[in-house]
Motif scaffolding. Structure first.
Motif, PDB file in Angstrom:
ATOM      1  N   GLN A 238      -1.906 -15.369  51.781  1.00 55.83           N
ATOM      2  CA  GLN A 238      -1.667 -15.010  50.390  1.00 55.83           C
ATOM      3  C   GLN A 238      -2.510 -15.843  49.437  1.00 55.83           C
ATOM      4  O   GLN A 238      -2.640 -15.480  48.263  1.00 55.83           O
ATOM      5  CB  GLN A 238      -0.188 -15.194  50.039  1.00 55.83           C
ATOM      6  N   SER A 239      -3.041 -16.981  49.906  1.00 52.36           N
ATOM      7  CA  SER A 239      -3.775 -17.852  48.993  1.00 52.36           C
ATOM      8  C   SER A 239      -4.913 -18.562  49.710  1.00 52.36           C
ATOM      9  O   SER A 239      -4.694 -19.612  50.326  1.00 52.36           O
ATOM     10  CB  SER A 239      -2.850 -18.879  48.349  1.00 52.36           C
ATOM     11  N   GLU A 493      -4.886 -21.302  37.180  1.00 55.87           N
ATOM     12  CA  GLU A 493      -5.402 -19.962  37.466  1.00 55.87           C
ATOM     13  C   GLU A 493      -6.687 -19.741  36.681  1.00 55.87           C
ATOM     14  O   GLU A 493      -6.822 -20.200  35.542  1.00 55.87           O
ATOM     15  CB  GLU A 493      -4.383 -18.886  37.102  1.00 55.87           C
ATOM     16  N   ASN A 510      -8.511 -14.654  42.471  1.00 55.50           N
ATOM     17  CA  ASN A 510      -7.830 -15.042  43.697  1.00 55.50           C
ATOM     18  C   ASN A 510      -6.519 -14.281  43.873  1.00 55.50           C
ATOM     19  O   ASN A 510      -5.771 -14.536  44.814  1.00 55.50           O
ATOM     20  CB  ASN A 510      -7.554 -16.550  43.692  1.00 55.50           C
ATOM     21  N   TRP A 511      -6.240 -13.356  42.951  1.00 60.13           N
ATOM     22  CA  TRP A 511      -4.996 -12.573  43.034  1.00 60.13           C
ATOM     23  C   TRP A 511      -5.194 -11.465  44.067  1.00 60.13           C
ATOM     24  O   TRP A 511      -5.814 -10.447  43.804  1.00 60.13           O
ATOM     25  CB  TRP A 511      -4.657 -11.999  41.665  1.00 60.13           C
ATOM     26  N   ILE A 512      -4.656 -11.650  45.244  1.00 62.91           N
ATOM     27  CA  ILE A 512      -4.886 -10.775  46.385  1.00 62.91           C
ATOM     28  C   ILE A 512      -3.874  -9.634  46.384  1.00 62.91           C
ATOM     29  O   ILE A 512      -2.705  -9.824  46.052  1.00 62.91           O
ATOM     30  CB  ILE A 512      -4.752 -11.583  47.694  1.00 62.91           C
ATOM     31  N   THR A 541     -12.022 -10.036  45.369  1.00 61.72           N
ATOM     32  CA  THR A 541     -10.920 -10.968  45.557  1.00 61.72           C
ATOM     33  C   THR A 541     -10.903 -11.430  47.002  1.00 61.72           C
ATOM     34  O   THR A 541     -11.667 -10.946  47.840  1.00 61.72           O
ATOM     35  CB  THR A 541      -9.583 -10.309  45.177  1.00 61.72           C
ATOM     36  N   GLY A 542     -10.040 -12.398  47.287  1.00 63.06           N
ATOM     37  CA  GLY A 542      -9.839 -12.795  48.671  1.00 63.06           C
ATOM     38  C   GLY A 542     -10.695 -13.932  49.159  1.00 63.06           C
ATOM     39  O   GLY A 542     -10.793 -14.154  50.363  1.00 63.06           O
ATOM     40  N   SER A 544     -11.694 -18.209  48.714  1.00 59.32           N
ATOM     41  CA  SER A 544     -11.348 -19.491  48.093  1.00 59.32           C
ATOM     42  C   SER A 544     -12.406 -19.944  47.107  1.00 59.32           C
ATOM     43  O   SER A 544     -12.205 -20.914  46.374  1.00 59.32           O
ATOM     44  CB  SER A 544     -11.144 -20.562  49.171  1.00 59.32           C
ATOM     45  N   GLY A 550      -3.485 -17.337  43.906  1.00 61.23           N
ATOM     46  CA  GLY A 550      -2.984 -16.179  44.619  1.00 61.23           C
ATOM     47  C   GLY A 550      -1.555 -15.819  44.253  1.00 61.23           C
ATOM     48  O   GLY A 550      -0.930 -16.447  43.399  1.00 61.23           O
ATOM     49  N   SER A 560      -2.160 -14.622  36.625  1.00 64.40           N
ATOM     50  CA  SER A 560      -3.389 -13.932  37.005  1.00 64.40           C
ATOM     51  C   SER A 560      -3.824 -12.930  35.945  1.00 64.40           C
ATOM     52  O   SER A 560      -4.999 -12.893  35.552  1.00 64.40           O
ATOM     53  CB  SER A 560      -3.197 -13.234  38.354  1.00 64.40           C
TER      54      SER A 560
END
Length: 810
Positions: A238-239, A493, A510-512, A541-542, A544, A550, A560
């Motif tokens: 998730q992060s 964020e 980074n908001w998946i 996204t996705g 680091s 996330g 986000s």
């Protein structure tokens, strides 16, 4: 604005969102169709040249010293490349880092020394003791069965009560007790206020051990590049940003030497915010000098994956005879399993559990102590609700008990204690700031929508026929958008929004999307703010490499979205400044729609975003812009921003927004079989400004399904010797569509939050626990003629029969 659904399969929502079918078509193309066609890239789909596969050897005993591990038989199997044991790890990596540490705040907060494989002692059945690496998955799993482990068994600790016994075996003898953490929340006036109560109402409340168990289990592929000494990790996480930090610290390398990518993720629910498997895969990738894939089996996800809930509350409430709740004394015991600060970050949830115990009510004094207790069960981590659920369910059960003992209706007790809308923003006794809303109106609407009085008349008529229905009520809060100090959930964020050379707006975040519809929401927000066609938006996204933490704590709509909105507004400003020069007009005379900038009074004077970008990127700024605009450095049209909660920065409170819902339902209980049937469910939500009803609708219905599972079916069980009894979905029952074949009525009200960029609040966690306590309250009401107090969940048929037998015996 109201949206209503009548029946799970007949959802009708307000579709006045920008773009209508266009945004839905875009989302279908960008995500849904890709997955339906089998074009998704989940971590187990990834293939690398000369990739090895890893299988774990897990303990079959719950508590023991490891005498020896013999891998010789495994090595004789062709294709086996490496068998790594826990004893080797201390020379290859650091212990897993603390994911939260509140010792600086003076709390009891203990750290166990933990590695991805047990080093010398087993503390739960299912704990990994060795890792087998082979040329393919089948060989690895076959070889894992050939590794021989000799144990010296120790007496297990199977429950909170057993762990707290003065003669209990100690999981960590150096601690001197089986308590890992303790938190106390007590107001100085407690004794005085409690002493003024007309009566004291006592209650006990237990929740079974549960978890999210996503469709896709945990897994990763680790790649080590020895030339650059850098790690690449592809994970079902998730992060990625959290993962990079944890992995780098565990490996003793710089965070810049680790990049984590989230593939398509098949569900999270908080269960995928732990990184011991990823760290182990990195160690193996470096050791073997090959990419290594490690995928948890379904069996392993049950016995060695993260767990949650498993709660015991003992509560005393001081109340007046008129129904005012004056003070609460609570003792909360949470079964953390082996621990909850290193393998996963579950232990801190005892804090929001304690602070959320006052709900939406005026309470003058509290005395709550929470203890995180270790037992021989799998580790504790995040799960939808993260502690707030524990406090919310307790206070809503307590309000029902107060109503029963005082002979009042459940809503009457709540109305007498609710915080009024004129008091918001409201600084609650727990320090949280409740940002906006109208709790009373929300509850009134839910009562009307259900027709509570009509159902009560029906209830009395059916009781004469030997049928028992009950009405359940709750009003639950969801503090959301967490910025939690001294932990990996620190709250920062960021977002990057750029307009590329061909006029496409690219978003980096980074908001998946783990199934909650974030891609849909991002596209809509960017399209609405900048004024571009949704087809001209591309979301990245996705990784680091993108700033942010996330999805967790329902923070997408607050943190986000706020970061993305802030960046999008800045991009729009740049576009308008450039266009005003090209169109020779004032900025305030311009507007943007359908990826075109135009003069409001004369729409024929316009320039498309693609044309604008061609001018500044290809012709060059010196040919298209004034000296003043060139000095402003408007090109590239590329903005990166950070966003942090203005409320948190002002008041230091953990949560930015507080969503809430009023829920009512009707159930029928068959007293002969113990079966519970839900007849109707109503939920009225206030999630602030709703960005898109489709997304919220999915969150609410999905959450209610999870909540009903928690109320009636779901339980991770261990026997008295701490052996796991729940090892598959045959044992762990989750509701299917068949169990949700009852009318569901949903309504929404909107009171925007003053503390987020768009006024939006979180909503993802709330329905996953409001539904649980509402159903339980209804069951207790149905069993009212038998004076039953429902003191534990899940309420399985055998539980109902046990409640009835107990009260008949009394």
């Amino acid at each position: 604005m109201v949206a209503r659904a009548s029946g799970v399969r007949e959802v009708s929502v307000d579709r006045r969102s920008h773009g209508g079918g266009e945004i839905e078509s875009w989302y279908l193309r960008e995500r849904v169709a890709r997955l339906i066609k089998g074009l998704g890239k989940f971590v187990d789909d990834l293939q690398f040249d000369e990739m090895y596969h890893c299988a774990l050897v897990t303990s079959n005993v719950p508590h023991a010293f490891i005498r020896s591990i013999d891998p010789s038989r495994a090595y004789r199997l062709p294709g086996v490349k490496r068998v790594l044991t826990g004893k080797e790890l201390p020379g290859m990596m650091n212990p897993l880092p603390m994911l939260a540490d509140y010792s600086e705040m003076g709390l009891v907060w203990r750290r166990p020394i933990v590695y991805p494989l047990a080093v010398d002692k087993i503390r739960f059945a299912g704990e990994p003791v060795a890792a087998v690496v082979a040329k393919d998955r089948y060989t690895a799993h076959d070889a894992a069965e050939l590794v021989e482990v000799d144990y010296e068994r120790l007496p297990p600790v199977s429950s909170v009560e057993a762990a707290l016994d003065e003669n209990a075996p100690l999981l960590y003898p150096e601690w001197g007790e089986n308590v890992q953490c303790r938190f106390e929340f007590k107001t100085p006036n407690f004794a005085e206020v409690f002493g003024t109560a007309d009566r004291v109402i006592r209650m006990e409340w237990r929740e079974a051990r549960q978890s999210g168990f996503p469709i896709e289990t945990r897994g990763c592929v680790a790649v080590y590049d020895k030339s650059s000494r850098r790690y690449q990790v592809f994970s079902s996480t998730q992060s990625p940003a959290m993962g990079r930090r944890v992995i780098a610290e565990a490996l003793g390398v710089r965070t810049s030497d680790v990049t984590v990518y989230a593939c398509d993720v098949g569900g999270g629910f908080g269960n995928k915010l732990n990184f011991s498997l990823e760290t182990l895969a990195c160690v193996l990738a470096k050791t073997c000098d090959r990419p290594v894939k490690l995928i948890e089996t379904r069996y392993q996800s049950f016995i060695m994956g993260p767990h949650q809930r498993d709660v015991l509350w003992r509560v005393e409430a001081g109340v007046t005879n008129s129904g005012l709740l004056l003070a609460i004394k609570g003792r909360l015991y949470v079964d953390l399993g082996v621990e909850g600060t290193v393998r996963g970050c579950g232990a801190p949830s005892i804090i929001p559990a304690s602070l959320s115990a006052v709900g939406a009510y005026r309470v003058k004094a509290v005395d709550i102590m929470a203890s995180g207790v270790v037992t021989n069960k799998s580790f504790y981590d995040a799960y939808r609700g993260y502690g707030k659920d524990k406090g919310a369910k307790m206070i809503e059960r307590l309000m029902n008990r107060i109503a029963i003992e005082l002979g009042m209706t459940p809503e009457e007790v709540r109305f007498r204690n609710l915080i009024g809308k004129e008091e918001l923003p409201y600084r609650q006794i727990n320090g949280y700031v409740y940002d906006s809303g109208d709790y009373r109106s929300c509850l009134e609407r839910a009562l009307r929508l259900l027709d509570v009085e009509g159902w009560r008349r029906t209830r009395e008529q059916l009781r004469l026929q030997g049928r028992y229905i009950g009405i359940g009520i709750s009003l639950c809060l969801e503090p959301a958008g967490g910025a939690i100090p001294y932990s990996i959930y620190s709250g920062y964020e960021g977002a990057r929004v750029r307009v590329s050379e061909d006029g496409v707006v690219e978003v980096y975040t980074n908001w998946i999307d783990i199934g909650q519809g974030s891609l849909y929401t991002i596209g809509k927000v960017v399209s609405d703010i900048i004024g571009v066609n949704i087809s001209d938006v591309k979301v990245h996204t996705g990784s680091s490499d993108y700033i942010g933490l996330g999805p967790y704590s329902s923070r997408g709509a607050s943190y986000s979205v706020s970061a993305i909105a802030k960046a999008s507004k800045a991009v729009r400003e740049r576009v308008l400044k450039i266009a005003s020069h090209l169109l020779e007009c004032r900025v305030e005379d311009l507007d943007v729609a359908d990826s075109k900038v135009f003069v409001r009074e004369d729409p024929t004077r316009a320039i498309t975003l693609k044309e604008l970008c061609k001018a500044v990127y290809f012709k060059g700024q010196q040919k298209t812009l004034s000296t003043e605009l060139m000095n402003e450095a408007l090109v590239p049209i590329d903005v990166t921003v950070s966003w942090f909660s203005p409320l948190t920065s002002k008041s230091l409170t953990t949560y930015t927004t507080v969503a809430y819902s009023a829920d009512t339902c009707v159930v029928e209980v068959d007293t002969a079989t113990g079966t519970v049937k839900i007849l109707r469910y109503v939920s009225v939500h206030d999630s602030g400004k709703i960005i898109d009803h489709n997304v919220v609708e999915g969150q609410v219905i999905g959450g209610l399904a999870q909540a009903i599972g928690g109320a009636l079916y779901e339980e991770v069980s261990y026997d008295e010797l701490s052996n796991p009894l729940t090892t598959s979905f045959v044992d762990y029952l989750i509701p299917s569509a068949k169990e949700l074949e009852f009318p569901i009525d949903l309504e929404y009200i909107e009171t925007p939050s003053p503390y987020t960029e768009l006024g939006a609040k979180g909503t993802g966690e709330l329905p996953a626990y409001s539904g649980t306590v509402t159903v339980v309250n209804a069951i207790e009401d149905a069993l009212g003629p038998f004076n039953v107090s429902v003191d534990s969940i899940p309420v399985k048929p055998q539980s109902v029969l046990r409640f009835l037998e107990h009260n008949i015996a009394l």
